[in-house]
Enzyme design. Structure first.
Site, mmCIF file in Angstrom:
data_model
loop_
_atom_site.group_PDB
_atom_site.id
_atom_site.type_symbol
_atom_site.label_atom_id
_atom_site.label_comp_id
_atom_site.label_asym_id
_atom_site.label_seq_id
_atom_site.Cartn_x
_atom_site.Cartn_y
_atom_site.Cartn_z
ATOM 1 N N GLY A 38 -1.768 6.286 -2.364
ATOM 2 C CA GLY A 38 -2.594 6.426 -3.429
ATOM 3 C C GLY A 38 -3.972 5.586 -2.702
ATOM 4 N N HIS A 39 -3.496 4.180 -2.294
ATOM 5 C CA HIS A 39 -4.370 3.314 -1.582
ATOM 6 C C HIS A 39 -5.022 4.048 -0.380
ATOM 7 C CE1 HIS A 39 -1.658 0.119 -3.451
ATOM 8 N NE2 HIS A 39 -3.074 -0.094 -3.928
ATOM 9 N N LYS A 65 -5.632 5.771 -11.799
ATOM 10 C CA LYS A 65 -4.354 5.466 -12.354
ATOM 11 C C LYS A 65 -4.517 4.153 -13.255
ATOM 12 C CE LYS A 65 -1.236 2.884 -11.554
ATOM 13 N NZ LYS A 65 -0.293 1.935 -11.387
ATOM 14 N N SER A 89 2.371 3.943 -7.490
ATOM 15 C CA SER A 89 2.113 2.524 -7.772
ATOM 16 C C SER A 89 2.903 1.421 -6.964
ATOM 17 C CB SER A 89 2.564 2.378 -9.119
ATOM 18 O OG SER A 89 2.507 1.111 -9.609
ATOM 19 N N LEU A 128 0.626 -1.253 -0.001
ATOM 20 C CA LEU A 128 -0.053 0.063 0.026
ATOM 21 C C LEU A 128 0.903 1.375 0.107
ATOM 22 C CD1 LEU A 128 -2.756 -1.053 2.508
ATOM 23 C CD2 LEU A 128 -2.702 -1.275 0.022
ATOM 24 N N HIS A 129 0.193 2.354 -0.653
ATOM 25 C CA HIS A 129 1.002 3.540 -0.734
ATOM 26 C C HIS A 129 -0.257 4.621 -0.550
ATOM 27 C CE1 HIS A 129 -0.654 3.676 -4.487
ATOM 28 N NE2 HIS A 129 -0.011 2.545 -4.951
#
Ligand code: PAF
Length: 284
Positions: A36-37, A151, A189, A33-34
């Site tokens: 964005g998540h 994305k 990503s 996870l980053h």
């Protein structure tokens, strides 16, 4: 946050919450996870009473076995991040839980044109795999709201189509959340973790080439500007699958732009053996 591994257990838990009139939001992920998540989890939290996330690296959507083998797994860190972000339930099934009869004889979904262009063309079978896992997850979670990241532009369209195909379009509302970027523009990503430092520096060209097209595109034929974007990628050591301009609603490729049609610029390219994708909408 509670962690549930068995589908039946999650179904029972959510059923009792649903019976109490609670709204259920769901953000499916493959982990690593980053931010964005986490933005999906944030959005989920704002709009629902029960925030559900899943982590499952779905084997059936990897058309490249090496990509599957090397997909980053950071489960302990992911659990801490989800807890911090206010996730209520993490669904963490095994392959056996998701595909009890194996993966050889799974459903086939009529995705039509979507499966013949861009990601569909360059990753044969990929969207069938995405539909197989999403069908299963949607039946288990039955969310009111589903959160996806822009994305994966084409994936969002495929999943919306799946939701119609399986008759859940009256029940599940899809929210597409904007792509989060690093300071230099690289789209966040999970696969970025696989880039070596020198590759990571070059990777920003993917975004730069899309931005170049977005900023310099004029009505008329699109070939020249696409070629210029492709050259930028090639000069920075990328190998391209595609860099294309497409209708934002249908993904039909646009060879001649009238200046009004809503469009999206999309690219997929490799740095060595790491494949990255990104997209920018132009006038939506
Ligand atoms: O975008 C992803 O992480 C995956 O394709 C998804 C939607 C979780 C299905 O495995």
């Amino acid at each position: 946050m509670i962690i549930i591994k068995k589908p039946k257990e999650l179904q029972d838990f959510l059923e009792s919450n649903r019976n109490e009139g609670k709204r259920i939001g769901f953000a499916p992920t493959m982990g690593a996870l980053h931010a964005g998540h986490l933005s999906l989890v944030n959005e989920n939290k704002k709009q629902n009473d029960v925030v559900v996330c899943s982590i499952f690296v779905n084997p059936t959507q990897f058309n490249d076995p090496e990509d599957f083998r090397k997909y980053p797994v950071t489960i302990e860190k992911d659990i801490l991040l989800l807890e911090d972000a206010g996730c209520d339930v993490l669904f963490l099934p095994s392959v056996q839980d998701i595909y009890p009869s194996g993966t050889n004889d799974l459903n086939h979904y009529e995705l039509g044109f979507l499966e013949t262009v861009l990601e569909g063309k360059f990753r044969p079978g990929h969207f069938q795999g995405v539909c197989q896992i999403m069908h299963r997850l949607l039946e288990i979670v039955l969310p009111d709201n589903l959160y996806l990241g822009q994305k994966d532009y084409q994936q969002c369209m495929v999943i919306k189509r799946l939701i119609k195909l399986i008759g859940l379009d009256d029940k599940v509302k899809v929210t597409v959340c904007p792509t989060l970027r690093e300071k230099d523009g690289l789209a966040m990503s999970s696969r970025n973790a696989r880039l070596l430092p020198a590759e990571r520096i070059k990777a920003t060209t993917l975004f730069a080439s899309l931005r170049y097209i977005k900023e310099n595109l004029n009505p008329g034929t699109t070939k020249k500007i696409k070629d210029a974007g492709k050259q930028m990628l090639l000069q920075n050591g990328f190998r391209t699958d595609y860099i294309e301009i497409a209708d934002a609603n249908t993904l039909q490729l646009v060879e001649n732009w009238n200046g009004k049609q809503k469009i999206v610029v999309l690219a997929a390219a490799f740095i060595n053996n790491v494949r990255l994708i990104d997209n920018l909408q132009v006038n939506t």
